[in-house]
Design a protein around this motif. Structure first.
Motif, PDB file in Angstrom:
ATOM      1  N   ALA A 228       0.633  -1.279   0.019  1.00  0.00           N
ATOM      2  CA  ALA A 228       0.018   0.019   0.006  1.00  0.00           C
ATOM      3  C   ALA A 228       0.760   1.290  -0.067  1.00  0.00           C
ATOM      4  O   ALA A 228       0.594   2.193  -0.718  1.00  0.00           O
ATOM      5  N   TYR A 229       1.881   1.243   0.672  1.00  0.00           N
ATOM      6  CA  TYR A 229       2.793   2.337   0.953  1.00  0.00           C
ATOM      7  C   TYR A 229       3.335   2.863  -0.513  1.00  0.00           C
ATOM      8  O   TYR A 229       3.484   3.884  -1.171  1.00  0.00           O
ATOM      9  N   LEU A 230       3.813   1.539  -0.981  1.00  0.00           N
ATOM     10  CA  LEU A 230       4.444   1.813  -2.281  1.00  0.00           C
ATOM     11  C   LEU A 230       3.486   2.202  -3.621  1.00  0.00           C
ATOM     12  O   LEU A 230       3.918   3.048  -4.248  1.00  0.00           O
ATOM     13  N   SER A 231       2.493   1.722  -3.468  1.00  0.00           N
ATOM     14  CA  SER A 231       1.119   2.286  -4.368  1.00  0.00           C
ATOM     15  C   SER A 231       0.861   3.696  -4.113  1.00  0.00           C
ATOM     16  O   SER A 231       1.128   4.654  -5.207  1.00  0.00           O
ATOM     17  N   ALA A 232       0.829   4.281  -2.847  1.00  0.00           N
ATOM     18  CA  ALA A 232       0.861   5.509  -2.523  1.00  0.00           C
ATOM     19  C   ALA A 232       1.742   6.400  -3.291  1.00  0.00           C
ATOM     20  O   ALA A 232       1.647   7.408  -3.725  1.00  0.00           O
ATOM     21  N   ALA A 233       2.818   6.012  -2.954  1.00  0.00           N
ATOM     22  CA  ALA A 233       4.202   6.726  -3.290  1.00  0.00           C
ATOM     23  C   ALA A 233       4.169   6.927  -4.614  1.00  0.00           C
ATOM     24  O   ALA A 233       4.550   7.998  -5.303  1.00  0.00           O
ATOM     25  N   ARG A 234       3.997   5.901  -5.558  1.00  0.00           N
ATOM     26  CA  ARG A 234       4.101   5.902  -6.899  1.00  0.00           C
ATOM     27  C   ARG A 234       2.728   6.704  -7.593  1.00  0.00           C
ATOM     28  O   ARG A 234       3.200   7.582  -8.431  1.00  0.00           O
ATOM     29  N   SER A 235       1.932   6.777  -6.789  1.00  0.00           N
ATOM     30  CA  SER A 235       0.589   7.775  -7.161  1.00  0.00           C
ATOM     31  C   SER A 235       0.940   9.223  -7.036  1.00  0.00           C
ATOM     32  O   SER A 235       0.649   9.831  -8.023  1.00  0.00           O
ATOM     33  N   ILE A 236       1.633   9.495  -5.938  1.00  0.00           N
ATOM     34  CA  ILE A 236       2.207  10.792  -5.710  1.00  0.00           C
ATOM     35  C   ILE A 236       3.188  11.022  -6.812  1.00  0.00           C
ATOM     36  O   ILE A 236       3.020  12.145  -7.518  1.00  0.00           O
ATOM     37  N   LEU A 237       3.840  10.232  -7.361  1.00  0.00           N
ATOM     38  CA  LEU A 237       5.023  10.714  -8.465  1.00  0.00           C
ATOM     39  C   LEU A 237       4.264  10.787  -9.592  1.00  0.00           C
ATOM     40  O   LEU A 237       4.529  11.734 -10.386  1.00  0.00           O
ATOM     41  N   ARG A 238       3.251  10.136  -9.829  1.00  0.00           N
ATOM     42  CA  ARG A 238       2.417  10.188 -11.094  1.00  0.00           C
ATOM     43  C   ARG A 238       1.658  11.598 -11.225  1.00  0.00           C
ATOM     44  O   ARG A 238       1.743  12.236 -12.203  1.00  0.00           O
ATOM     45  N   VAL A 239       1.156  11.828  -9.884  1.00  0.00           N
ATOM     46  CA  VAL A 239       0.615  13.360  -9.992  1.00  0.00           C
ATOM     47  C   VAL A 239       1.700  14.255 -10.063  1.00  0.00           C
ATOM     48  O   VAL A 239       1.370  15.264 -10.840  1.00  0.00           O
ATOM     49  N   LEU A 240       2.726  14.324  -9.227  1.00  0.00           N
ATOM     50  CA  LEU A 240       3.710  15.279  -9.513  1.00  0.00           C
ATOM     51  C   LEU A 240       4.136  15.376 -10.973  1.00  0.00           C
ATOM     52  O   LEU A 240       4.949  16.438 -11.423  1.00  0.00           O
ATOM     53  N   GLY A 241       4.268  14.173 -11.629  1.00  0.00           N
ATOM     54  CA  GLY A 241       4.804  14.230 -12.917  1.00  0.00           C
ATOM     55  C   GLY A 241       4.041  14.843 -14.086  1.00  0.00           C
ATOM     56  O   GLY A 241       4.393  15.258 -15.183  1.00  0.00           O
ATOM     57  N   THR A 242       2.847  15.257 -13.719  1.00  0.00           N
ATOM     58  CA  THR A 242       1.827  16.226 -14.531  1.00  0.00           C
ATOM     59  C   THR A 242       1.940  17.541 -13.967  1.00  0.00           C
ATOM     60  O   THR A 242       0.965  18.128 -13.602  1.00  0.00           O
ATOM     61  N   LYS A 243       3.078  18.056 -13.857  1.00  0.00           N
ATOM     62  CA  LYS A 243       3.136  19.658 -13.353  1.00  0.00           C
ATOM     63  C   LYS A 243       1.988  20.459 -13.891  1.00  0.00           C
ATOM     64  O   LYS A 243       1.605  21.169 -12.966  1.00  0.00           O
ATOM     65  N   GLU A 244       1.959  20.795 -14.944  1.00  0.00           N
ATOM     66  CA  GLU A 244       1.103  21.839 -15.531  1.00  0.00           C
ATOM     67  C   GLU A 244      -0.174  21.578 -15.112  1.00  0.00           C
ATOM     68  O   GLU A 244      -1.215  22.298 -14.683  1.00  0.00           O
TER      69      GLU A 244
END
Length: 317
Positions: A228-244
């Motif tokens: 669950a922790y890794l899934s959440a961390a990777r999800s954060i990175l995906r959101v941050l990856g769409t900066k604009e």
């Protein structure tokens, strides 16, 4: 559903701080803590209820320092997101998207009225998305060192390297398994404190002890918790990856916003907070000197006072 429809949680860690733990059915058994509110909520100084949303690897315990003071004028709730604290969750349920839906359902079905939404770190990202996509549920928004777009050159090298590992399939799983299996419960809590505080010696010993108890309770389910922790961390990175796209979402928020940020935050650099503040000049922004990623734990009294003052002076939209 009402907040009286509940089961007893397996641990009652928040009781010394006046928090009553409950488990409510929101598609999965979600652990919430009701810290109560004014003894006479009909009085003039009573304010809209408040919901506190923790960050990655956190739980309702992250709010123990401020909840007793914040409940003076309003009902205060904290919840454990899917896959964290005392709420179970699969990899699919622990993503940012699913936890946004979970918090929205909690506000609708348990609280039953618009809330003051307070989010730290990952919980700040969840709160931003909820306020932008479901404005009818959020009367005011308070962000405490939220996960927001950051320029790579401003990132702490150790933090950047760690999240690079987390984001790599199989490598992240192996790394986290070794990390959690090879450390005592006390050491794991202390290492998190060292990372998140500018001054770890400011940590409240009673809150640390409760956190150790929670880590020990979760150890038998370490594999599921790590997933669950890794899934959440990777999800954060995906959101941050769409900066604009994420910045546009942030700018679309119509509720009044208070942004609080420690200037010694190693996880979300203060430069990111200053940039978001510049992009959103209608927000109230307070940069706390010599404070790290979790001001509500490191300097709880001034943070609670700051929140109280802003809530009483900032008009509703």
């Amino acid at each position: 559903m009402t907040v009286d429809d509940h089961l007893a949680p397996p641990l009652a860690l928040a009781e010394p701080w006046g928090g009553e733990g409950r488990v409510v059915d929101l598609g999965l058994p979600v652990h919430i803590v009701d810290f109560g509110g004014p003894t006479r909520p009909e009085t003039q100084d009573s304010q809209p209820p408040m919901v506190l949303v923790h960050g990655l690897g956190g739980s309702h315990l992250n709010w123990l320092g401020v909840a007793p003071q914040l409940r003076t004028h309003r009902r205060v709730y904290a919840l454990d997101l899917a896959g964290f604290g005392l709420t179970p969750g699969t990899e699919e349920q622990a993503t940012i998207k699913e936890n946004v839906l979970l918090v929205a359902r909690f506000v609708r079905e348990v609280v039953g009225e618009p809330v003051v939404l307070v989010g730290n770190s990952m919980g700040g990202m969840i709160s931003v998305i909820l306020a932008a996509t479901h404005p009818e549920l959020v009367s005011k928004l308070i962000l405490v060192d939220p996960s927001i777009p950051t320029r790579r050159r401003h990132l702490d090298r150790r933090v950047a390297a760690t999240f690079l590992v987390y984001g790599t399939p199989r490598v992240g799983e192996a790394f986290l398994t070794r990390l959690t299996a090879g450390a005592s419960d006390e050491r794991r809590v202390q290492e998190t404190t060292n990372l998140c505080f500018a001054h770890p010696d400011r940590a409240d010993a009673a809150v640390i002890a409760a956190a150790v108890d929670l880590v020990a309770h979760r150890r038998p389910e370490a594999q599921a918790a790590n997933a669950a922790y890794l899934s959440a961390a990777r999800s954060i990175l995906r959101v941050l990856g769409t900066k604009e796209r994420y910045r546009d979402l942030i700018r679309s928020i119509t509720a009044p916003v208070l942004l609080i940020h420690g200037d010694r935050d190693r996880l979300v650099p203060v430069t990111a907070a200053r940039q978001v503040a510049a992009d959103n000049p209608s927000w109230t922004t307070v940069i706390l000197p010599d404070v790290g990623h979790v001001p509500m734990l490191e300097t709880p009294e001034p943070v609670a006072a700051l929140i109280d003052e802003w809530l009483t002076t900032e008009p509703e939209e």
